[in-house]
Design an enzyme around this catalytic site. Structure first.
Site, PDB file in Angstrom:
ATOM      1  N   TYR A 120     -33.112  83.353  -9.797  1.00  0.00           N
ATOM      2  CA  TYR A 120     -33.396  84.770  -9.559  1.00  0.00           C
ATOM      3  C   TYR A 120     -32.221  85.738  -9.663  1.00  0.00           C
ATOM      4  O   TYR A 120     -32.435  86.943  -9.707  1.00  0.00           O
ATOM      5  CB  TYR A 120     -34.089  84.930  -8.194  1.00  0.00           C
ATOM      6  CG  TYR A 120     -35.453  84.285  -8.174  1.00  0.00           C
ATOM      7  CD1 TYR A 120     -36.531  84.909  -8.782  1.00  0.00           C
ATOM      8  CD2 TYR A 120     -35.646  83.033  -7.614  1.00  0.00           C
ATOM      9  CE1 TYR A 120     -37.784  84.309  -8.804  1.00  0.00           C
ATOM     10  CE2 TYR A 120     -36.891  82.428  -7.621  1.00  0.00           C
ATOM     11  CZ  TYR A 120     -37.956  83.067  -8.218  1.00  0.00           C
ATOM     12  OH  TYR A 120     -39.187  82.470  -8.249  1.00  0.00           O
ATOM     13  N   PHE A 389     -42.680  82.314   4.117  1.00  0.00           N
ATOM     14  CA  PHE A 389     -43.695  82.753   3.147  1.00  0.00           C
ATOM     15  C   PHE A 389     -43.414  82.132   1.795  1.00  0.00           C
ATOM     16  O   PHE A 389     -42.354  81.596   1.567  1.00  0.00           O
ATOM     17  CB  PHE A 389     -43.754  84.294   3.036  1.00  0.00           C
ATOM     18  CG  PHE A 389     -42.509  84.952   2.515  1.00  0.00           C
ATOM     19  CD1 PHE A 389     -41.463  85.283   3.368  1.00  0.00           C
ATOM     20  CD2 PHE A 389     -42.358  85.246   1.167  1.00  0.00           C
ATOM     21  CE1 PHE A 389     -40.301  85.910   2.894  1.00  0.00           C
ATOM     22  CE2 PHE A 389     -41.217  85.879   0.685  1.00  0.00           C
ATOM     23  CZ  PHE A 389     -40.189  86.195   1.547  1.00  0.00           C
TER      24      PHE A 389
END
Ligand SMILES: CC(C)(COP(=O)(O)OP(=O)(O)OC[C@H]1O[C@@H](n2cnc3c(N)ncnc32)[C@H](O)[C@@H]1OP(=O)(O)O)[C@@H](O)C(=O)NCCC(=O)NCCS
Length: 389
Positions: A120, A389
């Site tokens: 990322y 999450f």
């Protein structure tokens, strides 16, 4: 040719979920799981890449808020369910998804958890928060004194009702923490079989309930067990200390494991410092400053001479430019820069996990006035997210 579309109906959401789960080598959601997963799809937040009418890649975000240094809560996108069909990888599908997602997010900041740490950075996400994975030997983990409050065990139905409210009431303690979105609690409960053996305890002090801890115990060998802390939030030091006393004094539990902030003072609870070992330190928060001017204005700064920081952002060029940061705030300027920083590394320093001086030593950034920049961005506590999450 890959086309990115915003998904709009339940059938597409289910296909999205199936594709993502397959990308992680899992099976599709069952009919029992799907109704619990569906509420986690919010309008305009699920994107997919298509080759013709075939879905080949996914990304999504959950709308929440993020605590920034100084305590403000900023609208935040928790990015998740990133996956590309195995027969379409390394052809630019993720790149197309990231470009579209970042340019259309309504929130000024996004964070995610990375399956692999090299994915990322190229999209402007910086490693902004790491956690320590602890293992505690309960035989050595003597905490002087008794509890000051009361710890009570909840049955699962009561926990389901009480915890969302209690989490909101306790509030978010540290930079990096995020609010939990509709559907978060139900999905966590549904992550069977991992959570089927979970137990929740709540702490109450003089002003009522002020902390909770969810844990799971697994057998190691005869009458020896390992307790894993799954969710732990507290409003004050007494609640924090009492809940640690509870988990380290449980009968037949030999080891306790928990993820904590890098500077968490838990080791100072124990008379014997060797009661606790750090098994690992790993990356938790990957942070993308989507709207740099807004995010620089959202946090507070320490006392130091102002510094001009030049930011480079290839993917979102509107962020590129010079910003004067001072104890009073931040503003865009047309001035000579003291420091030049790519947007991913500005994200890395934003919550205080790393300093400008450390990045300059590692030859990741260039410039002068590093000590002033460090003092401006200094934080009293290291970041942690605390919400899976
Ligand atoms: C990770 C994943 C989403 C990448 O998708 P992709 O479509 O292959 O990515 P792209 O083709 O757009 O690659 C963009 C760049 O990232 C690099 N990259 C992609 N995945 C990478 C990985 N796992 N490790 C290192 N580099 C990676 C590519 O080499 C490429 O580099 P380049 O621009 O220098 O050529 C995909 O491999 C996948 O679904 N993996 C399994 C599920 C997963 O891990 N999801 C992420 C959950 S956080």
């Amino acid at each position: 040719m890959t086309e990115i579309r915003v998904l709009t109906d339940e059938a597409q959401y289910r296909a999205h979920n199936t594709l993502f789960r397959r990308a992680l080598h899992g099976g599709p959601p069952t009919d029992e799981q799907w109704p619990v997963t569906l509420p986690s799809y919010e309008p305009d937040r699920a994107l997919a890449a298509f080759d013709g009418d075939q879905m080949v890649g996914t990304t999504q975000s959950y709308g929440s808020s993020l605590v920034v240094p100084g305590g403000a809560r900023v609208p935040h996108a928790a990015v998740s369910r990133v996956g590309v069909r195995a027969d379409y990888t390394r052809r630019g599908v993720l790149t197309a998804l990231m470009r579209e997602q970042l340019s259309s997010l309504p929130d000024p900041v996004a964070t995610l958890r990375a399956s692999e740490s090299r994915i990322y950075g190229r999209f402007g996400y910086g490693l902004a928060g790491r956690v320590r994975e602890l293992e505690i030997d309960t035989k050595l983990a003597v905490i002087a004194g008794g509890m000051t409050g009361r710890v009570r065990m909840l049955d699962p139905d009561t926990a389901d009702k009480l915890l969302p409210e209690l989490h909101e009431a306790i509030g978010l303690r540290r930079p990096g923490q995020i609010s939990r979105w509709p559907g978060w609690w139900a999905r966590m409960r549904n992550r069977k079989p991992e959570t089927e053996n979970s137990v929740t305890v709540v702490h109450s002090g003089p002003d009522g309930d002020d902390g909770f801890l969810t844990y799971k115990v697994t057998g190691e060998k005869d009458f020896k067990h390992r307790l894993a802390v799954e969710d732990f939030e507290w409003a004050n030091d007494d609640a924090w200390r009492d809940l640690w006393i509870y988990v380290t004094r449980l009968d037949l539990v030999d080891h306790v494991e928990s993820d904590v902030a890098l500077d968490d003072p838990v080791s100072w609870l124990f008379e014997d410092p060797r009661a606790l070992v750090t098994k690992d330190v790993f990356d938790q928060i990957w942070l993308r400053l989507v709207d740099v001017p807004r995010m620089l204005s959202a946090r507070t700064y320490g006392a130091a001479e102002s510094v001009v920081i030049e930011v480079h952002d290839r993917l979102l060029p509107a962020n590129s430019g010079c910003y004067r940061v001072s104890a009073d705030g931040a503003e865009r300027v047309e001035e000579q820069a003291d420091l030049t920083v790519p947007v991913d590394l500005l994200g890395a320093v934003y919550l205080g996990d790393v300093t400008f001086t450390q990045l300059a030593s590692a030859r990741r950034i260039e410039g002068t006035r590093l000590a002033d920049a460090d003092a401006l961005f200094a934080v009293p506590q290291k970041p942690i997210c605390g919400t899976f999450f």
